[in-house]
Structure formats: C-alpha cells, structure tokens
Design a protein around this motif. Structure first.
Motif, short mmCIF file in Angstrom:
data_model
loop_
_atom_site.label_atom_id
_atom_site.label_comp_id
_atom_site.label_asym_id
_atom_site.label_seq_id
_atom_site.Cartn_x
_atom_site.Cartn_y
_atom_site.Cartn_z
N ASN A 173 1.03 -1.07 -0.07
CA ASN A 173 0.07 -0.06 -0.11
C ASN A 173 0.83 1.11 0.05
N VAL A 174 1.95 1.07 0.81
CA VAL A 174 2.69 2.43 0.94
C VAL A 174 3.43 2.76 -0.57
N ALA A 175 3.94 1.56 -1.31
CA ALA A 175 4.42 1.79 -2.74
C ALA A 175 3.49 2.20 -3.24
N SER A 176 2.37 1.73 -3.44
CA SER A 176 1.25 2.13 -4.41
C SER A 176 1.03 3.61 -4.09
N TYR A 177 0.98 3.83 -3.22
CA TYR A 177 0.82 5.19 -2.63
C TYR A 177 1.83 6.27 -3.30
N ILE A 178 3.17 5.78 -3.25
CA ILE A 178 4.21 6.52 -3.69
C ILE A 178 4.12 6.78 -5.07
N PHE A 179 3.85 5.41 -5.88
CA PHE A 179 3.82 5.60 -7.34
C PHE A 179 2.32 6.00 -7.96
N SER A 180 1.65 6.27 -6.95
CA SER A 180 0.47 7.02 -7.62
C SER A 180 0.61 8.66 -7.66
N LYS A 181 1.72 9.29 -7.22
CA LYS A 181 2.02 10.35 -7.27
C LYS A 181 2.70 10.78 -8.88
N SER A 182 2.68 12.15 -8.95
CA SER A 182 3.15 12.33 -10.40
C SER A 182 4.53 12.24 -10.31
N LYS A 183 5.24 12.08 -11.40
CA LYS A 183 6.48 11.86 -11.75
C LYS A 183 7.54 12.78 -11.00
#
Length: 67
Positions: free
Chosen positions: A38-48
């Motif tokens: 969930n933490v990883a998904s949250y991080i990668f849901s952010k803009s580049k």
C-alpha cells in the motif's frame, strides 16, 4: 512484529495517508506485506516529479517494517 511500537506517531500518521491504520498488535508477514504494498502504491500514484520526494519520505518507514 508489532509495527506500532517500531514507528513514531508521525510515521504512523504517514502510513494512514496510504490507507492503513496501524494498531498496537502483532502483524503477521502477510499483513506487513500488504502495508508495504500500500505504501509503494501510494508513492507511485504520485506525479513523476513527486515520486522521488515521497520515496525519501517513506523510506525509513519501509526499512523499519521489513521482515
């Protein structure tokens, strides 16, 4: 592993941003893996442009809850 005791209050609030609430209990390996995902998904849901900042912000938390 009791993640609640490993993380500071600030870190627990950061994990809450990802959708998980950390309770004062022992977590099994599968529960820990779900939190990490969930933490990883949250991080990668952010803009580049924000991903690097978020990785830095959450890296200590991920290290603390590694198996």
């Amino acid at each position: 592993m009791n993640i609640y005791n490993k993380l500071s209050e600030k870190q627990r609030k950061m994990v809450e941003e990802t959708g998980d609430i950390i309770e004062d209990k022992d977590y099994n390996d599968e529960e820990i893996k779900n939190i990490q995902n969930n933490v990883a998904s949250y991080i990668f849901s952010k803009s580049k442009n924000e991903i690097g900042k978020e990785v830095n912000r959450f890296s200590e938390i991920l290290r603390k809850i590694e198996n």
